[in-house]
Scaffold this active site. Structure first.
Site, PDB file in Angstrom:
ATOM      1  N   HIS A  37     -20.212 -26.644 -35.955  1.00 18.25           N
ATOM      2  CA  HIS A  37     -20.663 -25.651 -35.811  1.00 18.25           C
ATOM      3  C   HIS A  37     -20.598 -25.221 -37.337  1.00 18.25           C
ATOM      4  O   HIS A  37     -21.041 -25.322 -38.603  1.00 18.25           O
ATOM      5  CB  HIS A  37     -19.462 -25.180 -35.078  1.00 18.25           C
ATOM      6  CG  HIS A  37     -19.537 -25.898 -33.952  1.00 18.25           C
ATOM      7  ND1 HIS A  37     -19.800 -26.028 -32.507  1.00 18.25           N
ATOM      8  CD2 HIS A  37     -18.222 -26.853 -33.929  1.00 18.25           C
ATOM      9  CE1 HIS A  37     -19.298 -26.995 -32.065  1.00 18.25           C
ATOM     10  NE2 HIS A  37     -18.398 -27.352 -32.808  1.00 18.25           N
ATOM     11  N   GLU A  70     -13.784 -35.954 -32.366  1.00 12.20           N
ATOM     12  CA  GLU A  70     -12.680 -34.886 -32.810  1.00 12.20           C
ATOM     13  C   GLU A  70     -11.839 -35.181 -33.036  1.00 12.20           C
ATOM     14  O   GLU A  70      -9.904 -35.971 -32.062  1.00 12.20           O
ATOM     15  CB  GLU A  70     -12.651 -35.100 -30.633  1.00 12.20           C
ATOM     16  CG  GLU A  70     -14.150 -35.069 -30.095  1.00 12.20           C
ATOM     17  CD  GLU A  70     -14.253 -33.366 -30.551  1.00 12.20           C
ATOM     18  OE1 GLU A  70     -13.685 -32.672 -31.367  1.00 12.20           O
ATOM     19  OE2 GLU A  70     -15.280 -33.101 -29.780  1.00 12.20           O
ATOM     20  N   GLU A 120     -12.367 -23.926 -36.051  1.00 14.95           N
ATOM     21  CA  GLU A 120     -13.494 -25.736 -35.943  1.00 14.95           C
ATOM     22  C   GLU A 120     -14.080 -25.422 -36.677  1.00 14.95           C
ATOM     23  O   GLU A 120     -13.958 -26.658 -37.807  1.00 14.95           O
ATOM     24  CB  GLU A 120     -13.878 -25.864 -35.077  1.00 14.95           C
ATOM     25  CG  GLU A 120     -13.978 -27.558 -34.696  1.00 14.95           C
ATOM     26  CD  GLU A 120     -14.947 -27.877 -33.376  1.00 14.95           C
ATOM     27  OE1 GLU A 120     -14.611 -27.107 -31.932  1.00 14.95           O
ATOM     28  OE2 GLU A 120     -15.357 -28.389 -33.583  1.00 14.95           O
ATOM     29  N   HIS A 176     -15.987 -33.215 -35.868  1.00 18.05           N
ATOM     30  CA  HIS A 176     -14.951 -32.281 -35.295  1.00 18.05           C
ATOM     31  C   HIS A 176     -13.779 -32.053 -34.462  1.00 18.05           C
ATOM     32  O   HIS A 176     -13.599 -32.879 -35.059  1.00 18.05           O
ATOM     33  CB  HIS A 176     -15.545 -32.095 -33.206  1.00 18.05           C
ATOM     34  CG  HIS A 176     -17.447 -31.661 -33.720  1.00 18.05           C
ATOM     35  ND1 HIS A 176     -17.761 -30.599 -32.581  1.00 18.05           N
ATOM     36  CD2 HIS A 176     -18.062 -32.306 -34.222  1.00 18.05           C
ATOM     37  CE1 HIS A 176     -19.076 -30.514 -33.759  1.00 18.05           C
ATOM     38  NE2 HIS A 176     -19.348 -31.820 -33.721  1.00 18.05           N
TER      39      HIS A 176
HETATM   40 ZN    ZN Z   1     -16.786 -29.118 -31.839  1.00 13.71          ZN
END
Ligand code: ZN
Length: 235
Positions: free
Chosen positions: A26, A199, A66, A121
């Protein structure tokens, strides 16, 4: 003479001669540029398309997006890998921009002929669930199916190294394996170099969020990821 000595010392570093692409998920201004971010791009074979990117998630109190977390971990990992002699290519280096889109993120690793690529992430899962998981590609929509096996191997090494620092496996997906293979992520489908996603926790879970906010924890995450890269490159 001094240059030759320095060159010899650099060549002796464990990751000398390797290239690693790091992709912090992102970007900080994605949310303010919906039309750019929602634009569909080619995200796999067979006409598969997906939005350029998303805003990513954030902690429940809204204090930690994030995108800021992923960039900070990526920078810490970049420093560690460069100290080991690797060339590191980043898909972004600031958190106040938009994009790049998922197809460009994959292309950056491909153009660099990276030995490995890693997307970083943190998840926006159910508040009652916590823990990390890793994601590897599937062959179905992959432009380079030959990367599936080495990517899966890399994902397993990432899982082992993250567990070794005491990170709990995801309680809300993956059936306790903390490893899933997906064919709906453009960043994986479009990679021509071995690639995995991590993640690193669930930002919507209070216990995980407290950890993810801590610089010392992020540094441990970067250490575990650096160990995984080194292991995957057999260095
Ligand atoms: Zn993400």
């Amino acid at each position: 003479m001094i240059a030759a000595v320095l060159a010899a010392a650099a060549a002796a570093l464990p990751l000398a001669g390797t290239t690693v692409a790091l992709d912090p998920g992102h970007n900080g201004a994605n949310g303010a540029h919906a039309s750019q971010i929602n634009r569909e791009v080619v995200a796999g074979t067979g006409g598969f398309r997906k939005a350029c990117d998303t805003t990513g998630t954030q902690t429940n109190d809204g204090r930690l997006p994030e995108s800021r977390f992923t960039l900070d971990v990526a920078r810490r990992l970049q420093r560690r890998l460069e100290a080991l002699g690797a060339r590191v290519v980043m898909t972004r280096t600031s958190d106040d921009g938009v994009g790049p889109c998922i197809d460009e993120r994959a292309a950056i690793g491909n153009r660099a002929h990276a030995d490995l690529a890693l997307s970083i992430h943190a998840d926006g899962g159910p508040p009652g669930g916590r823990g990390f998981h890793v994601i590897a590609p599937l062959a179905r929509r992959a432009v380079a199916p030959q990367i599936v096996a080495p990517s899966l191997r890399f994902a397993r090494i990432l899982r082992a190294r993250l567990e070794a620092i005491g990170l709990p496996r995801s309680t809300y997906l993956g059936g306790g394996t903390a490893l899933v293979q997906r064919d709906d992520l453009g960043g994986l489908n479009l990679s021509r170099v071995p690639k995995a996603f991590v993640e690193l926790g669930n930002m919507r879970n209070a216990a995980d969020a407290r950890l993810l906010e801590r610089p010392a924890h992020r540094d441990r995450l970067a250490l575990a990821l650096a160990r995984a890269v080194r292991r995957a490159l057999r260095r």
